[in-house]
Design a protein around this motif. Structure first.
Motif, PDB file in Angstrom:
ATOM      1  N   GLU A   1       0.863  -1.183   0.000  1.00 27.08           N
ATOM      2  CA  GLU A   1       0.000   0.000   0.000  1.00 27.08           C
ATOM      3  C   GLU A   1       0.890   1.220   0.000  1.00 27.08           C
ATOM      4  OE1 GLU A   1      -3.296   0.203   2.726  1.00 27.08           O
ATOM      5  OE2 GLU A   1      -3.197  -1.973   3.020  1.00 27.08           O
ATOM      6  N   VAL A   2       0.577   2.163  -0.852  1.00 29.14           N
ATOM      7  CA  VAL A   2       1.331   3.414  -0.928  1.00 29.14           C
ATOM      8  C   VAL A   2       0.341   4.545  -0.680  1.00 29.14           C
ATOM      9  CG1 VAL A   2       2.742   4.908  -2.379  1.00 29.14           C
ATOM     10  CG2 VAL A   2       2.969   2.420  -2.580  1.00 29.14           C
ATOM     11  N   TYR A   3       0.598   5.328   0.343  1.00 21.98           N
ATOM     12  CA  TYR A   3      -0.292   6.434   0.694  1.00 21.98           C
ATOM     13  C   TYR A   3       0.266   7.740   0.142  1.00 21.98           C
ATOM     14  CZ  TYR A   3      -2.476   3.073   3.758  1.00 21.98           C
ATOM     15  OH  TYR A   3      -3.137   1.979   4.242  1.00 21.98           O
ATOM     16  N   LEU A   4      -0.608   8.509  -0.486  1.00 21.64           N
ATOM     17  CA  LEU A   4      -0.214   9.786  -1.070  1.00 21.64           C
ATOM     18  C   LEU A   4      -0.651  10.927  -0.168  1.00 21.64           C
ATOM     19  CD1 LEU A   4      -1.345   8.988  -4.715  1.00 21.64           C
ATOM     20  CD2 LEU A   4       0.940   8.725  -3.731  1.00 21.64           C
ATOM     21  N   ALA A   5       0.049  12.039  -0.285  1.00 23.52           N
ATOM     22  CA  ALA A   5      -0.249  13.195   0.562  1.00 23.52           C
ATOM     23  C   ALA A   5      -1.616  13.803   0.249  1.00 23.52           C
ATOM     24  CB  ALA A   5       0.833  14.246   0.393  1.00 23.52           C
ATOM     25  N   SER A   6      -2.033  13.727  -1.000  1.00 22.20           N
ATOM     26  CA  SER A   6      -3.312  14.296  -1.414  1.00 22.20           C
ATOM     27  C   SER A   6      -4.282  13.174  -1.746  1.00 22.20           C
ATOM     28  CB  SER A   6      -3.107  15.173  -2.646  1.00 22.20           C
ATOM     29  OG  SER A   6      -4.337  15.566  -3.183  1.00 22.20           O
ATOM     30  N   SER A   7      -5.550  13.380  -1.480  1.00 22.63           N
ATOM     31  CA  SER A   7      -6.532  12.337  -1.750  1.00 22.63           C
ATOM     32  C   SER A   7      -6.898  12.236  -3.230  1.00 22.63           C
ATOM     33  CB  SER A   7      -7.789  12.582  -0.921  1.00 22.63           C
ATOM     34  OG  SER A   7      -8.367  13.823  -1.281  1.00 22.63           O
ATOM     35  N   SER A   8      -6.580  13.250  -4.022  1.00 21.41           N
ATOM     36  CA  SER A   8      -6.994  13.222  -5.427  1.00 21.41           C
ATOM     37  C   SER A   8      -5.992  12.471  -6.305  1.00 21.41           C
ATOM     38  CB  SER A   8      -7.210  14.640  -5.951  1.00 21.41           C
ATOM     39  OG  SER A   8      -6.006  15.375  -5.835  1.00 21.41           O
ATOM     40  N   CYS A   9      -4.740  12.837  -6.249  1.00 23.67           N
ATOM     41  CA  CYS A   9      -3.720  12.147  -7.038  1.00 23.67           C
ATOM     42  C   CYS A   9      -2.348  12.525  -6.483  1.00 23.67           C
ATOM     43  CB  CYS A   9      -3.818  12.487  -8.511  1.00 23.67           C
ATOM     44  SG  CYS A   9      -3.461  14.203  -8.886  1.00 23.67           S
ATOM     45  N   GLY A  10      -1.373  11.753  -6.834  1.00 24.37           N
ATOM     46  CA  GLY A  10      -0.032  11.997  -6.323  1.00 24.37           C
ATOM     47  C   GLY A  10       0.733  12.984  -7.178  1.00 24.37           C
ATOM     48  N   THR A  11       1.737  13.558  -6.563  1.00 27.87           N
ATOM     49  CA  THR A  11       2.647  14.420  -7.319  1.00 27.87           C
ATOM     50  C   THR A  11       3.528  13.519  -8.186  1.00 27.87           C
ATOM     51  OG1 THR A  11       4.397  14.325  -5.661  1.00 27.87           O
ATOM     52  CG2 THR A  11       2.719  16.059  -5.394  1.00 27.87           C
ATOM     53  N   PRO A  12       4.199  14.074  -9.188  1.00 26.88           N
ATOM     54  CA  PRO A  12       5.105  13.253  -9.989  1.00 26.88           C
ATOM     55  C   PRO A  12       6.164  12.530  -9.130  1.00 26.88           C
ATOM     56  CG  PRO A  12       4.680  15.305 -11.129  1.00 26.88           C
ATOM     57  CD  PRO A  12       4.054  15.426  -9.749  1.00 26.88           C
ATOM     58  N   ALA A  13       6.654  13.195  -8.103  1.00 26.94           N
ATOM     59  CA  ALA A  13       7.644  12.561  -7.219  1.00 26.94           C
ATOM     60  C   ALA A  13       7.025  11.397  -6.449  1.00 26.94           C
ATOM     61  CB  ALA A  13       8.221  13.591  -6.251  1.00 26.94           C
ATOM     62  N   GLU A  14       5.784  11.562  -5.983  1.00 30.15           N
ATOM     63  CA  GLU A  14       5.110  10.479  -5.265  1.00 30.15           C
ATOM     64  C   GLU A  14       4.837   9.290  -6.185  1.00 30.15           C
ATOM     65  OE1 GLU A  14       2.581  12.690  -1.769  1.00 30.15           O
ATOM     66  OE2 GLU A  14       1.811  12.816  -3.818  1.00 30.15           O
ATOM     67  N   VAL A  15       4.464   9.582  -7.408  1.00 31.29           N
ATOM     68  CA  VAL A  15       4.204   8.517  -8.375  1.00 31.29           C
ATOM     69  C   VAL A  15       5.496   7.747  -8.657  1.00 31.29           C
ATOM     70  CG1 VAL A  15       3.533   8.024 -10.769  1.00 31.29           C
ATOM     71  CG2 VAL A  15       2.217   9.662  -9.404  1.00 31.29           C
ATOM     72  N   ARG A  16       6.597   8.457  -8.846  1.00 32.64           N
ATOM     73  CA  ARG A  16       7.897   7.789  -9.064  1.00 32.64           C
ATOM     74  C   ARG A  16       8.290   6.966  -7.857  1.00 32.64           C
ATOM     75  NH1 ARG A  16       9.016  12.815 -11.240  1.00 32.64           N
ATOM     76  NH2 ARG A  16      10.223  13.418  -9.404  1.00 32.64           N
ATOM     77  N   PHE A  17       8.095   7.507  -6.654  1.00 34.34           N
ATOM     78  CA  PHE A  17       8.421   6.779  -5.432  1.00 34.34           C
ATOM     79  C   PHE A  17       7.583   5.506  -5.319  1.00 34.34           C
ATOM     80  CE2 PHE A  17       7.507   5.863  -0.946  1.00 34.34           C
ATOM     81  CZ  PHE A  17       8.788   5.557  -0.519  1.00 34.34           C
ATOM     82  N   ALA A  18       6.282   5.627  -5.545  1.00 41.36           N
ATOM     83  CA  ALA A  18       5.395   4.463  -5.460  1.00 41.36           C
ATOM     84  C   ALA A  18       5.812   3.399  -6.470  1.00 41.36           C
ATOM     85  CB  ALA A  18       3.946   4.884  -5.687  1.00 41.36           C
ATOM     86  N   ALA A  19       6.121   3.808  -7.681  1.00 39.61           N
ATOM     87  CA  ALA A  19       6.547   2.855  -8.715  1.00 39.61           C
ATOM     88  C   ALA A  19       7.844   2.164  -8.317  1.00 39.61           C
ATOM     89  CB  ALA A  19       6.703   3.567 -10.053  1.00 39.61           C
ATOM     90  N   ALA A  20       8.781   2.904  -7.738  1.00 36.94           N
ATOM     91  CA  ALA A  20      10.055   2.316  -7.307  1.00 36.94           C
ATOM     92  C   ALA A  20       9.848   1.320  -6.169  1.00 36.94           C
ATOM     93  CB  ALA A  20      11.022   3.421  -6.881  1.00 36.94           C
ATOM     94  N   VAL A  21       8.971   1.654  -5.216  1.00 39.75           N
ATOM     95  CA  VAL A  21       8.681   0.739  -4.102  1.00 39.75           C
ATOM     96  C   VAL A  21       8.052  -0.548  -4.635  1.00 39.75           C
ATOM     97  CG1 VAL A  21       7.213   0.376  -2.076  1.00 39.75           C
ATOM     98  CG2 VAL A  21       8.471   2.520  -2.335  1.00 39.75           C
TER      99      VAL A  21
END
Length: 56
Positions: A18-38
């Motif tokens: 499970e990857v939790y993002l800071a915003s409920s709508s969508c992740g920032t590009p950095a969050e998306v990259r982090f989630a993909a790497a995890v």
């Protein structure tokens, strides 16, 4: 719910992430990259364990 092919297997391999993002709508590009790497790292580890323990 897990599909039967996962839980009714002689040697199941299941990894939950499970990857939790800071915003409920969508992740920032950095969050998306982090989630993909995890997800990629966990997947690589799981497949490595599967290969190491496969009796073939």
């Amino acid at each position: 719910m897990l599909p039967e092919i996962v839980w009714n297997s002689r040697r199941p391999l299941y990894v939950g992430v499970e990857v939790y993002l800071a915003s409920s709508s969508c992740g920032t590009p950095a969050e998306v990259r982090f989630a993909a790497a995890v997800i990629e790292a966990v997947s690589d580890c799981a497949l490595s364990v599967q290969r190491a323990t496969d009796p073939r």
